[in-house]
Design an enzyme around this catalytic site. Structure first.
Site, PDB file in Angstrom:
ATOM      1  N   GLY A 233      35.241  31.504  41.906  1.00  0.00           N
ATOM      2  CA  GLY A 233      35.321  32.945  42.068  1.00  0.00           C
ATOM      3  C   GLY A 233      34.924  33.713  40.825  1.00  0.00           C
ATOM      4  O   GLY A 233      34.159  33.237  40.003  1.00  0.00           O
TER       5      GLY A 233
ATOM      6  N   LEU B 171      32.092  29.769  49.738  1.00  0.00           N
ATOM      7  CA  LEU B 171      31.778  30.129  48.344  1.00  0.00           C
ATOM      8  C   LEU B 171      32.174  29.020  47.361  1.00  0.00           C
ATOM      9  O   LEU B 171      33.305  28.529  47.387  1.00  0.00           O
ATOM     10  CB  LEU B 171      32.516  31.423  47.983  1.00  0.00           C
ATOM     11  CG  LEU B 171      32.212  31.977  46.586  1.00  0.00           C
ATOM     12  CD1 LEU B 171      30.760  32.382  46.452  1.00  0.00           C
ATOM     13  CD2 LEU B 171      33.150  33.107  46.249  1.00  0.00           C
ATOM     14  N   ASP B 172      31.260  28.666  46.481  1.00  0.00           N
ATOM     15  CA  ASP B 172      31.520  27.692  45.391  1.00  0.00           C
ATOM     16  C   ASP B 172      31.922  26.307  45.901  1.00  0.00           C
ATOM     17  O   ASP B 172      32.520  25.523  45.161  1.00  0.00           O
ATOM     18  CB  ASP B 172      32.619  28.210  44.435  1.00  0.00           C
ATOM     19  CG  ASP B 172      32.183  29.458  43.695  1.00  0.00           C
ATOM     20  OD1 ASP B 172      30.971  29.672  43.586  1.00  0.00           O
ATOM     21  OD2 ASP B 172      33.050  30.220  43.239  1.00  0.00           O
ATOM     22  N   GLN B 173      31.598  26.009  47.169  1.00  0.00           N
ATOM     23  CA  GLN B 173      32.003  24.726  47.744  1.00  0.00           C
ATOM     24  C   GLN B 173      30.833  23.818  48.074  1.00  0.00           C
ATOM     25  O   GLN B 173      31.020  22.709  48.553  1.00  0.00           O
ATOM     26  CB  GLN B 173      32.811  24.958  49.036  1.00  0.00           C
ATOM     27  CG  GLN B 173      34.100  25.724  48.825  1.00  0.00           C
ATOM     28  CD  GLN B 173      35.070  24.987  47.932  1.00  0.00           C
ATOM     29  OE1 GLN B 173      35.190  23.781  48.016  1.00  0.00           O
ATOM     30  NE2 GLN B 173      35.741  25.699  47.038  1.00  0.00           N
TER      31      GLN B 173
END
Lengths: 290, 290, 290, 290
Positions: free
Chosen positions: B204, B230-232
């Protein structure tokens, strides 16, 4: 340690303001101390000043108690928080382990080689497996098994041992039990734990499995002071090693052992050399000068 | 690239079983291809086999289409999932940025030096700030501002541009907007993002502030394929740099720029050199041989 | 740079003896300077003391000349060797290159991003190849070819340019010519060179070929001040990258570019931030505090 | 080691030409071997091909001797140089030391933890100091002092011991004597030495003093096969650690110990896992897959 290498070390912190360095260095100069090494740090966000001063122990013309009382008066005047350490004192260390031996071997070897200046006074474990190593090195070994029910009782026994052996520092060298908040609170700043993951990633259990699942390209280890909240204490040191798709969770674990032992040893060494100052949940770790 | 260096690259994956290597290498040998380089990986947990085969393009005696049809028949028989790449094709790359220039400069410089074999076909930004750089290097620049309300509309424009410029790969070089799941789904495996933190830590916003608060002793960056969450997405590369108490959040950010540009460039290079195979949420990234 | 961040920096060295820190810090305290940061080092083998002091420029109540004269008197009394720098002064930098662009691009990009606080006043090359980059960034470019016969003459032209442009620092960003001892002597401590090898290994020409022949498992780069003897000047920074058997000499060269640009940029930054003190053939490089 | 993990490993090298991979993999496939892992490398400069093949030992339906005779016939036909190893065989290792214990402790600990799959059959030293460690771990210890005059005689005794204990690998774990060319010749490819410097820098004696004098910013260690020429043998692994002006030669030595033990352990592990192929003065070290 030859007499020449003996040092008095002051760790100081206070609110940041003008003149602290001048006042402190002059205080020592006027008492004919040679400042062998002086390191400082200002945290501008917190408005906090940190200082580590190393004096030549040859210059000590009073008793240690007198020095400390004398400096205490000065510190009060300037509102300093401080500690004083003497490099000829060997801290008394307890190592707590479970079944994994790599960190234990490494700490003992480094102590024997003179890189960790301390006494390893006893080893405590919740499993009997590593007693053989304790015996090899003639270190007292206490097997204190623990279950959910017996946790409070077992911790009481551990604390009794720590007191009886007059322990200064507890090293959790892959001790796979969570200490109670009561325990960590009482030993705040005096328990160093190695977590086998790069905190704050991979908290809790099975960090290597977690790392495999996430497909990371580096794995790490984190040495930190134990605090009441699990894996949340002030970080002392971290390191990583590059990994790739070739490694299964077990492979990651094997490769990670090397980082764990290195990071834990570095953190313990920094503590024993009085190079760490804690403030809130962070550490100032001053560099080594050798 | 001289003719000698031209390569045909096959990326193959399938369920693991005996004989794949023998069958595949023999298939190419019988057609008089020299296997310049062959790399394999078996994920024993997933029971999955991965292979990268590099052929000398000189040995191509048919059309590319014929080669692919011919191999396709073989692949069907063995149930292989595969891609075929030709090293003389320059992938068409779109770079998306916001206000920060360090990754953009770095990618352009590496492209100009011949280290990233691609065309940088256009730059898209939600801010006008970096147009000056695009102009210096005569790369088309599209300023497409975005608000919460206009997000869908802006993404539609972005996708139109990507199609019009016949883009193969989108690089998010510190593009500070979250792409919608619809977008990332459509461009799966074709968007590389640089996250300025060591994932899965510090997901994040404001990872450097988070890193300061937690008092970490290393900071990192992560290049990954963008996924719907997100960010995965699958991680391609990560790296870290040692930091200490001397660095404020802004200091961490400055120091981190170096890791970000390095990690992003390495990930983009691995993609352009057809060295990455994705499976589930992980990547197999084969080493470079130069 | 906001006014708040403006600093006065003193770099001091002298024979080691008691009381220097106290005297110096008190000198500044008595003139109402806040010591923002103070770093010291004692080389016990050489008996030499080094200090870097950072003052808040707000506390300057005299002219700069008055400060320097005033401190000069104090320094004479204590036999200090010293320099004084002001962080609001932008050093004027000349970059010398040959045909390879990666370090040049990197330095310009970092300057434009604000990470290198300087003016890149001109670029000098013995080849015309990189003029196009100079033009893109509107930096004056001087093409001064050189042969064995014309070396003295060419160096004279270079020195004329350095004077005309009032240059403070020369950066040899892969300038593949050996400067004469006369040149390096005159610019001592003001020329930073990047050597594409891990000094003292792989001195001289073709370090990547040498590295391949020797079969090393890491390659490196070294930034150092140029001295009269080739590749022997005081080292400022070094770094390495892991390599393996997969890399040919050309492969090593490509991988090495990344280390070269990083190490050179770090060394130039340390110089520009007045963090380096030279003594004999070594450097004290104080850490950054940001 | 469970039966499932038992492997047969072939290390193969030959002149590079088409079809080797196909022929070899097919040879094993036709005999119903599953190729668990196959790694290759082509050195285009030398025109040399290297291969490591890992087979599942379950698939062995003949005696080991039959397998080797059978493969030998195939190898003759293709002019392959090859070795065959079985992962259930524990190599017999002799460790040679002088007075410094850190590498010795580390190797023993790793062996005991199962990371080095071998027997440490004996320890030989030219000093009596480390006998206490040998005793702790009940490893036979031979004290064989050496002078310039007695060198040949002492080496003869060493060689007799190596034969009597049926030794496969000699590890020089900071053995501070130079072995004669006759010795290294006879044990070519079977002696691993740790040099406490980053070769080819700092050859010979006192590398940490040399490193201090030169003012390097990183120090390293190098594990290599001993060859007839001192410090010139094929490098297996190297690593470095960042240092700064704070470290004296003794400080460098202390910090370097960590790199030495890590690098030596990695090299010994690679040898024991049959992951190294030598050619001329270089090594191909295949990555681990765990």
């Amino acid at each position: 340690m030859t007499d020449n290498q003996k040092k008095i070390i002051f760790l100081i912190q206070c609110e940041d303001r003008k003149g602290i360095l001048s006042a402190t260095s002059t205080w020592f100069f006027q008492r004919s101390y040679n400042i062998v090494h002086c390191q400082q740090h200002t945290d501008n966000i917190e408005g906090r000043y940190f200082m580590r001063i190393e004096l030549d122990m040859h210059d000590l013309k009073t008793t240690r108690k007198e020095l400390e009382e004398d400096f205490g008066a000065f510190a009060n005047q300037y509102n300093l928080t401080w500690e004083c350490h003497y490099s000829d004192y060997n801290a008394r260390v307890a190592i707590m382990v479970s079944k994994t031996s790599h960190c234990l071997y490494d700490l003992i070897a480094r102590k024997n080689e003179g890189d960790l200046k301390c006494d390893i006074s006893l080893i405590i474990s919740n499993h009997p497996d590593l007693e053989v190593i304790a015996n090899q090195f003639r270190i007292p070994f206490y097997y204190l098994p623990v279950t959910n029910e017996s946790k409070a009782e077992q911790e009481a026994k551990v604390m009794t041992l720590l007191k009886r052996f007059d322990i200064d520092l507890v090293v959790l060298a892959r001790y796979m039990q969570i200490l109670s908040p009561a325990f960590t609170h009482q030993w705040q700043g005096k328990i160093i734990n190695i977590h086998h993951g790069f905190l704050p990633a991979f908290q809790g259990a099975n960090p290597y499995r977690q790392a495999y699942e996430r497909g990371v390209k580096m794995i790490g280890a984190t040495a930190h002071y134990a605090s009441e909240e699990l894996d949340q204490g002030p970080i002392i040191d971290q390191d990583v090693v590059r990994v790739n798709h070739e490694l299964s969770p077990n492979g990651l674990r094997d490769v990670g052992k090397d980082v764990e032992r290195r990071v834990l040893a570095k953190a313990v060494q920094a503590h024993l050399e009085s190079r760490i100052i804690m403030f809130k949940n962070r550490t100032v770790v001053f560099d080594v000068e050798r």
